[in-house]
Design a protein around this motif. Structure first.
Motif, short mmCIF file in Angstrom:
data_model
loop_
_atom_site.label_atom_id
_atom_site.label_comp_id
_atom_site.label_asym_id
_atom_site.label_seq_id
_atom_site.Cartn_x
_atom_site.Cartn_y
_atom_site.Cartn_z
N ALA A 40 0.79 -1.17 -0.07
CA ALA A 40 -0.14 -0.05 0.12
C ALA A 40 1.04 1.34 0.08
O ALA A 40 0.63 2.32 -0.83
CB ALA A 40 -0.72 0.01 1.12
N GLU A 41 1.90 1.41 0.82
CA GLU A 41 2.87 2.34 0.79
C GLU A 41 3.51 2.64 -0.68
O GLU A 41 3.69 3.83 -0.83
CB GLU A 41 3.92 2.19 1.96
CG GLU A 41 3.34 2.33 3.47
CD GLU A 41 4.36 1.85 4.47
OE1 GLU A 41 5.47 1.74 3.89
OE2 GLU A 41 4.17 2.29 5.64
N TYR A 42 3.74 1.66 -1.24
CA TYR A 42 4.42 1.53 -2.56
C TYR A 42 3.49 2.52 -3.56
O TYR A 42 4.08 3.16 -4.63
CB TYR A 42 4.83 0.32 -3.07
CG TYR A 42 5.76 0.10 -4.15
CD1 TYR A 42 7.00 0.79 -4.18
CD2 TYR A 42 5.30 -0.27 -5.28
CE1 TYR A 42 7.60 0.90 -5.43
CE2 TYR A 42 6.00 -0.32 -6.56
CZ TYR A 42 7.34 0.20 -6.45
OH TYR A 42 8.11 -0.06 -7.71
N TYR A 43 2.22 2.09 -3.58
CA TYR A 43 1.44 2.51 -4.49
C TYR A 43 0.38 3.64 -4.11
O TYR A 43 0.06 4.08 -5.04
CB TYR A 43 0.62 1.42 -5.05
CG TYR A 43 1.25 0.41 -5.82
CD1 TYR A 43 1.23 0.67 -7.29
CD2 TYR A 43 1.79 -0.83 -5.20
CE1 TYR A 43 2.20 -0.24 -8.07
CE2 TYR A 43 2.57 -1.71 -5.98
CZ TYR A 43 2.50 -1.67 -7.42
OH TYR A 43 3.36 -2.55 -8.26
N MET A 44 0.38 3.90 -2.86
CA MET A 44 -0.64 4.84 -2.40
C MET A 44 -0.52 6.23 -3.06
O MET A 44 -1.71 6.58 -3.74
CB MET A 44 -0.43 5.11 -0.74
CG MET A 44 -1.60 5.77 -0.38
SD MET A 44 -3.49 5.21 -0.55
CE MET A 44 -3.18 3.95 0.86
N GLU A 45 0.48 6.93 -3.18
CA GLU A 45 0.56 8.25 -3.82
C GLU A 45 0.18 8.34 -5.29
O GLU A 45 -0.28 9.19 -5.53
CB GLU A 45 1.72 8.86 -3.34
CG GLU A 45 1.89 9.39 -1.87
CD GLU A 45 0.61 10.16 -1.53
OE1 GLU A 45 0.23 11.15 -1.96
OE2 GLU A 45 0.13 9.78 -0.25
N GLU A 46 0.59 7.22 -5.95
CA GLU A 46 0.38 7.29 -7.36
C GLU A 46 -1.24 6.76 -7.53
O GLU A 46 -1.61 7.50 -8.45
CB GLU A 46 1.25 5.82 -7.89
CG GLU A 46 1.04 5.86 -9.42
CD GLU A 46 1.71 4.70 -10.03
OE1 GLU A 46 1.57 4.38 -11.22
OE2 GLU A 46 2.76 4.26 -9.08
N MET A 47 -1.69 5.90 -6.78
CA MET A 47 -2.97 5.37 -7.36
C MET A 47 -4.07 6.08 -6.72
O MET A 47 -5.28 5.85 -7.23
CB MET A 47 -3.14 3.80 -7.29
CG MET A 47 -2.16 3.23 -7.82
SD MET A 47 -2.25 1.41 -7.74
CE MET A 47 -3.54 1.06 -8.86
#
Length: 233
Positions: free
Chosen positions: A119-126
């Protein structure tokens, strides 16, 4: 601030650029940071006033700089004084913030052994996307990322996100496990029936080729749902 005030009318020590030089960027407000990047205003607005107008574009859905990630080039160009050059600059600020966040998550989470790291890896992008995007993470034996692949854009379902295509790619890159990740533009990460159907189809297909579906993480707005954590996988 008076509607017609010019930057030269502001005391030099209070101008955003000069404040940044003397005291560092950390002391600047969001509007002042944007003013430094925009450099110039319009015929009727200083760069600081124009920056404030940009921030107001995000009201009421978002707050401050966070909302820039959701705005399109045409949204920015609705403001007098924002042409294509300034609009692209503003878009790039949002993109930089997403990439920095994702890179930071990669550095701190070299392996993806729990849903929080995903979740941390994709959160700001998605979480800013206006359509559903579905990615597959292809992982090695340490659950480190080999690569990820966008497999569908739009409503997530089994016709757009084909298990066959997923596992052809998984075999090609010699992955031993995969994780599905997709976003809900509504901001609510509660899985839908289509999400559950896709998860089951991919999991069943993976068992046939001995490549395990490790999790399916649904990204909301600063929240997420893990199928594995919720006992749904």
């Amino acid at each position: 601030m008076d509607d017609h005030i010019k930057m030269k009318d502001i005391p030099k020590q209070d101008r955003p650029y000069e404040k940044c030089v003397s005291k560092g960027p950390g002391i600047l407000s969001d509007a002042e940071l944007l003013a430094v990047i925009l450099r110039t205003g319009s015929r009727t607005l200083s760069s600081l006033q124009l920056a404030q107008k940009v921030l107001e574009l995000t009201y009421p859905k978002d707050d401050g700089l966070l909302g820039l990630c959701r705005l399109s080039l045409s949204d920015f160009q609705k403001l007098p004084g924002i042409g294509i050059v300034k609009g692209i600059q503003l878009q790039c600020i949002g993109e930089l913030s997403k990439r920095i966040s994702r890179r930071a998550a990669t550095v701190t989470n070299t392996t993806f052994t729990n849903p929080q790291s995903v979740a941390e890896y994709y959160m700001e992008e998605m979480r800013h996307l206006q359509q559903e995007h579905c990615y597959v993470m292809f992982l090695n034996t340490r659950q480190a990322l080999i690569k990820d692949l966008l497999i569908s854009k739009g409503t997530v379902n089994t016709s757009l996100a084909s298990p066959r295509e997923i596992f052809i790619e998984a075999l090609r890159c010699q992955a031993v496990g995969i994780i599905l990740v997709h976003n809900h533009p509504s901001g609510d990460s509660t899985p839908s029936q289509e999400d559950c159907l896709l998860t089951r189809k991919v999991s069943e297909a993976g068992s046939l080729v001995d490549i395990q579906l490790l999790d399916h993480v649904v990204i909301g707005d600063n929240n997420y749902c893990s199928f594995k954590k919720e006992g749904m996988l």
